[in-house]
Design a protein around this motif. Structure first.
Motif, PDB file in Angstrom:
ATOM      1  N   LYS A  67      -7.835 -26.585  14.701  1.00 45.78           N
ATOM      2  CA  LYS A  67      -7.950 -25.732  13.522  1.00 45.78           C
ATOM      3  C   LYS A  67      -8.049 -26.507  12.246  1.00 45.78           C
ATOM      4  N   ASN A 123     -10.838 -18.505  26.105  1.00 42.65           N
ATOM      5  CA  ASN A 123     -10.910 -18.257  24.838  1.00 42.65           C
ATOM      6  C   ASN A 123     -10.075 -16.965  24.217  1.00 42.65           C
ATOM      7  N   ASP A 161     -12.047 -26.942  21.501  1.00 43.78           N
ATOM      8  CA  ASP A 161     -12.153 -25.668  20.765  1.00 43.78           C
ATOM      9  C   ASP A 161     -12.169 -26.146  19.512  1.00 43.78           C
ATOM     10  N   GLU A 193     -11.887 -24.504  15.183  1.00 40.74           N
ATOM     11  CA  GLU A 193     -11.933 -23.398  14.427  1.00 40.74           C
ATOM     12  C   GLU A 193     -12.024 -23.977  13.041  1.00 40.74           C
ATOM     13  N   ARG A 209     -16.075 -20.728  14.706  1.00 38.46           N
ATOM     14  CA  ARG A 209     -15.561 -21.282  15.622  1.00 38.46           C
ATOM     15  C   ARG A 209     -16.900 -21.852  16.474  1.00 38.46           C
TER      16      ARG A 209
END
Length: 550
Positions: free
Chosen positions: A6, A63, A169, A171, A204
């Protein structure tokens, strides 16, 4: 392995889920070194076994459980427990107690884990037990700063060199609704890319297992035209953190000694990539400052130090090339004794009287000899400034480098890449500004990371404090230079609400307290515990039960 990132402005929070399968018939203790990016600080650690087996895709966090990428301790733990992992989170406690508790519970054959600071950006980790024929789940979370080059904040992620199933992942929070640039394998994604999901205040991007073979690098770039600021509230406490570059400072040339000494770290702990940057930096400094540096001497050091030539020699292209050829034949070996090196550099046997300009090219790690900075500083001289450089590579102890610069009126400059070497190689020529005060309405406890005494034109600064800045909030730095005064006004325009600001303040405050060693140990422990900052005074430890903690 699963990696979740993040990014909020100039700070990033990284969460790594590692899965280890014990294929033996024995119950084992696991030990490994956790080497983090420069300046990164662990904030979360959990360990336990999981119902999944080796390479089973169900082990990845889906997710829908990571929907908002909330990295709070409770959300992280709940998502993994719902998946079938029997993990327990670690708590932070003074390091001596943590080590004692780990050993005591290991003897009882129950589940402890320990994360201990082992030097700049390096932590020693122990986990027990690794059950036979069972998969185990280790969760590691840390905070770090993005690399700043000019007005750009850059997060550069490279695929780990591990032959294991991997899912990634990201963000990324928007700044003033501006979408940051994202590059995959050096190709810039368009805003309409089907894999990039816009979820309001952030975007995202996920890289699944079926895409991972083609994936090599991901680069996120923010362009912050104004001082980028993070702010957060935790309970009744409010915090902010910001970064800025002192481009508005103009300065006259400083009068320096025509003699320069370059002390170059050749210990085994030194990064080979960093050593190559040192050599290019020395060449650039000598070639681009012939009007200032008339003579130079070179010393190399590890647990010992030796001179390339026991004399000052003329700064000519031929002599510089001769030095580079010699240095390229050296092998990195041994530990680092900075105290002994500085003692020799300040008073070389062949020239003890004249003043010199010192360039200390090291990662700042003291792994041999006296490691008490205030003891080492007794040999320093105010008329012999020490200039050092950080490269962005992990393992750099910026606290040590800033300390020596502060004591001698020198500076620590950032070299984010080889393309910045040319610019930085002349930065030391300017007269610095001494910090007189920092103030801002409704803001308090304002600290500058690294606690510099002097500021230089073009210097990059991270500033943290208590309070909630308004849009266009002003922070005033009152500076002095020789007999003149100057006020620099910093306007906080681009702002992001981020809980990373809270811990960024804690990291800076704790590191500044820990710098004083045993003199401030009690206060350091209080801050480290409150903000959950493992380091010199506290460690992360995981025990079996509340009774064990008590």
């Amino acid at each position: 392995m699963q990696i979740t990132v993040k990014i909020d402005g100039f700070r990033a929070r990284v969460l790594i889920d590692c899965y280890y399968y014990n294929h033996t018939h024995k119950q084992l203790e696991g030990k490994f070194k956790l080497k983090l990016p420069q300046g990164a600080s662990p904030y979360y650690f959990a360990f336990g076994h999981t119902r999944y087996y080796r390479n089973e895709p169900g082990a990845f966090i889906p997710n829908h459980l990571n929907k908002k990428l909330n990295f709070s301790d409770k959300k992280v733990l709940r998502a993994r427990q719902r998946l079938g992992s029997f993990i327990k989170p670690a708590v932070i406690t003074p390091k001596e107690r943590a080590a004692f508790a780990y050993e005591q519970t290991t003897q009882r054959r129950v589940d402890p884990a320990l994360v201990e600071w082992a030097g700049a950006d390096i932590f020693n980790v122990k986990v027990f037990p690794l059950f036979p024929k069972r998969q185990h789940h280790i969760v590691i979370g840390y905070d770090m700063s993005l690399t700043q080059i000019k007005d750009q904040m850059i997060y550069d992620f490279k695929k780990p060199k591990l032959d294991v199933p991997l899912k990634v992942d990201f963000e990324i929070t928007k700044v003033d609704q501006r979408v940051p640039s994202i590059k995959i394998n050096e190709s810039t994604l368009s805003n309409n890319d089907e894999k990039m999901k816009d979820i309001g205040k952030s975007i995202r991007y996920s890289i699944g297992q079926n895409q991972i073979d083609d994936f090599k690098t991901l680069k996120v770039t923010y362009k912050a035209t104004h001082s980028l600021t993070l702010k957060s509230q935790k309970g009744n406490e409010r915090y902010f953190s910001t970064v800025f570059t002192l481009d508005q400072l103009k300065s006259k040339k400083i009068k320096l000694s025509p003699k320069a000494i370059f002390a170059i770290d050749i210990s085994l702990s030194a990064n080979p990539d960093q050593f190559n940057i040192w050599l290019k930096l020395v060449r650039s400094i000598l070639n681009r400052n012939t009007d200032v540096i008339k003579e130079f001497a070179i010393t190399f050091f590890n647990i010992e130090n030796f001179w390339w030539k026991k004399s000052f020699i003329r700064n000519t292209p031929a002599n510089v090339n001769s030095f580079i050829r010699y240095a390229n034949k050296l092998t990195l070996e041994g530990a680092t004794d900075l105290g002994n090196t500085l003692k020799e550099v300040m008073n070389p046997g062949f020239d003890k009287r004249s003043a010199k300009t010192i360039f200390l090219l090291t990662d700042g790690q003291i792994t041999w000899g006296n490691d008490q900075l205030y003891e080492i500083s007794k040999v320093l001289k105010s008329n012999q400034p020490i200039f050092s450089f950080t490269t962005g590579l992990s393992g750099t102890n910026t606290e040590t480098l800033n300390f020596f610069a502060r004591k001698t009126g020198g500076a620590v400059f950032s070299v984010a890449g080889e393309d910045e070497i040319k610019k930085v190689s002349r930065a030391f020529r300017k007269i610095p500004y001494k910090i007189k005060s920092i103030s801002s309405k409704n803001l308090s406890d304002i600290l500058i990371a690294g606690r510099p005494t002097y500021l230089y034109p073009g210097q990059k600064i991270m500033l943290v404090g208590r309070g909630f800045p308004n849009i266009n909030q002003k922070i005033r730095l009152k500076l002095t230079q020789q007999n003149t005064s100057k006020t620099v006004t910093l306007i906080l325009k681009d702002q992001i609400n981020s809980n990373l600001a809270y811990r960024t303040y804690g990291i800076v405050a704790t590191s500044q307290l820990e710098e004083f060693g045993f003199l401030s140990e009690k206060s350091s422990i209080v801050y480290a515990t409150h903000f959950k900052v493992p380091g010199k005074t506290c460690s992360l430890v995981m025990l079996e039960s509340r009774r064990d903690y008590n």
